[in-house]
Write a protein that holds these residues in place. Structure first.
Motif, PDB file in Angstrom:
ATOM      1  N   LEU A   8      53.855  47.126  11.896  1.00 29.05           N
ATOM      2  CA  LEU A   8      55.447  46.943  13.041  1.00 29.05           C
ATOM      3  C   LEU A   8      55.100  45.475  12.440  1.00 29.05           C
ATOM      4  CD1 LEU A   8      54.177  49.179  16.062  1.00 29.05           C
ATOM      5  CD2 LEU A   8      56.017  49.246  13.821  1.00 29.05           C
ATOM      6  N   TRP A  12      58.798  43.991  12.998  1.00 28.66           N
ATOM      7  CA  TRP A  12      59.532  42.554  13.983  1.00 28.66           C
ATOM      8  C   TRP A  12      59.166  40.745  13.245  1.00 28.66           C
ATOM      9  CZ3 TRP A  12      57.306  37.315  14.980  1.00 28.66           C
ATOM     10  CH2 TRP A  12      56.753  37.149  16.551  1.00 28.66           C
ATOM     11  N   PHE A  62      59.901  46.676  19.584  1.00 35.40           N
ATOM     12  CA  PHE A  62      58.384  47.111  18.862  1.00 35.40           C
ATOM     13  C   PHE A  62      56.934  46.995  19.265  1.00 35.40           C
ATOM     14  CE2 PHE A  62      61.214  45.300  15.399  1.00 35.40           C
ATOM     15  CZ  PHE A  62      61.400  46.757  14.594  1.00 35.40           C
ATOM     16  N   TRP A  86      58.220  56.034  11.646  1.00 37.04           N
ATOM     17  CA  TRP A  86      58.301  54.818  11.838  1.00 37.04           C
ATOM     18  C   TRP A  86      59.041  53.560  10.911  1.00 37.04           C
ATOM     19  CZ3 TRP A  86      57.455  50.187  10.097  1.00 37.04           C
ATOM     20  CH2 TRP A  86      56.439  49.865   8.359  1.00 37.04           C
ATOM     21  N   ALA A  90      62.034  51.929  12.516  1.00 42.00           N
ATOM     22  CA  ALA A  90      62.046  50.144  11.860  1.00 42.00           C
ATOM     23  C   ALA A  90      63.661  49.881  11.319  1.00 42.00           C
ATOM     24  CB  ALA A  90      61.381  50.103  11.474  1.00 42.00           C
ATOM     25  N   TYR A 158      60.036  48.660   3.852  1.00 46.25           N
ATOM     26  CA  TYR A 158      58.731  49.228   4.998  1.00 46.25           C
ATOM     27  C   TYR A 158      58.646  50.578   4.383  1.00 46.25           C
ATOM     28  CZ  TYR A 158      62.157  46.631   8.590  1.00 46.25           C
ATOM     29  OH  TYR A 158      62.012  45.188   9.299  1.00 46.25           O
TER      30      TYR A 158
END
Length: 269
Positions: A8, A12, A62, A86, A90, A158
């Motif tokens: 994460l 972020w 997050f 995720w 995200a 990601y």
């Protein structure tokens, strides 16, 4: 937990940079000659406080998902599910932040301020007419294509990041080191969600960083500005009825003296 934190950390950082880039773009395309020399301290403060707003938004988005990942990490099967979930989550959140940032840029270019309560005129006024104006005066198609392309790129990034973390061979840490690292991460998350280490979290009044209006308007990011606008809009319809005594007191303060009998005649109990 460590792998979830590292996973994460990339989105972020993306969310933080997207908001900072939106602010930097508006500043360098709208700055006046001499602003950097005459108000250099204010400019630095604008980017600093604005960066804290960006950190706060990224953490508020997050950190809850980091806690969810921590709960899933108890079971290996549950953590595998989270690993497949995720990147999509995200990417969607990054897309939303980017869309709001782009909207804030166009809002500032049009009205000279960040998103405020008047944005809800889209709902309160003639919605069809407003949408027709937006369609004619703004590059809606190009913005939508950009957002679709952005979503595709960050989703791929990601997924590659998750693949790298899954196949990376990392050494095991001692229990004491793991506990200390976890506590430091939690402390950083709490501070980030507040945006401040002081008594109060970062507030709307903190956006007033200069006597130059433009710097004050560029300090908050689009997500924070939208939240302020939503709160102001929700409170705009809540007006409690004032009593006769409260009305008289306010009118006396406005007039700077006692209430004359003539004005008292027009006040109803």
């Amino acid at each position: 937990f460590r792998q979830a934190f590292l996973a994460l950390l990339l989105p972020w950082l993306f969310v933080f940079l997207i908001q900072m880039l939106g602010r930097a773009y508006l500043f360098y395309t709208n700055k006046t000659p001499g602003l950097l020399t005459d108000f250099s301290h204010d400019v630095i403060r604008m980017f600093w406080i604005g960066g804290l707003f960006d950190v706060r938004v990224a953490c508020l988005i997050f950190v809850p998902f980091l806690l969810v990942a921590a709960s899933f990490s108890v079971d290996r099967r549950g953590f595998i599910i989270w690993q497949h979930f995720w990147p999509w989550m995200a990417a969607v959140l990054s897309l939303i932040v980017t869309a709001i940032t782009v909207g804030n840029v166009f809002y500032y270019v049009t009205y000279g301020r960040f998103i405020d309560v008047f944005v809800f005129g889209l709902v309160d006024d003639d919605t069809t007419a407003v949408l027709k104006t937006v369609w004619k005066e703004y590059p809606v198609i190009w913005v939508l294509l950009f957002l679709i392309l952005f979503f595709s790129i960050v989703l791929k990034i990601y997924w590659r990041w998750q693949y790298y973390l899954s196949h990376k061979k990392g050494g095991t840490l001692r229990l004491s080191v793991s506990i200390i690292n976890t506590l430091l991460v939690i402390l950083a998350c709490v501070v980030g969600m507040r945006g401040s280490v002081g008594t109060f979290p970062l507030r709307q009044s903190d956006a007033q960083v200069s006597e130059v209006k433009m710097l004050n308007m560029l300090t908050p990011n689009g997500v924070i500005a939208r939240n302020w606008a939503f709160n102001a809009y929700a409170e705009s319809g809540n007006f409690s009825a004032a009593t006769y005594e409260e009305g008289s007191k306010l009118l006396c303060q406005f007039l700077g003296g006692s209430l004359s009998p003539v004005l008292s005649f027009f006040m109803t109990r």
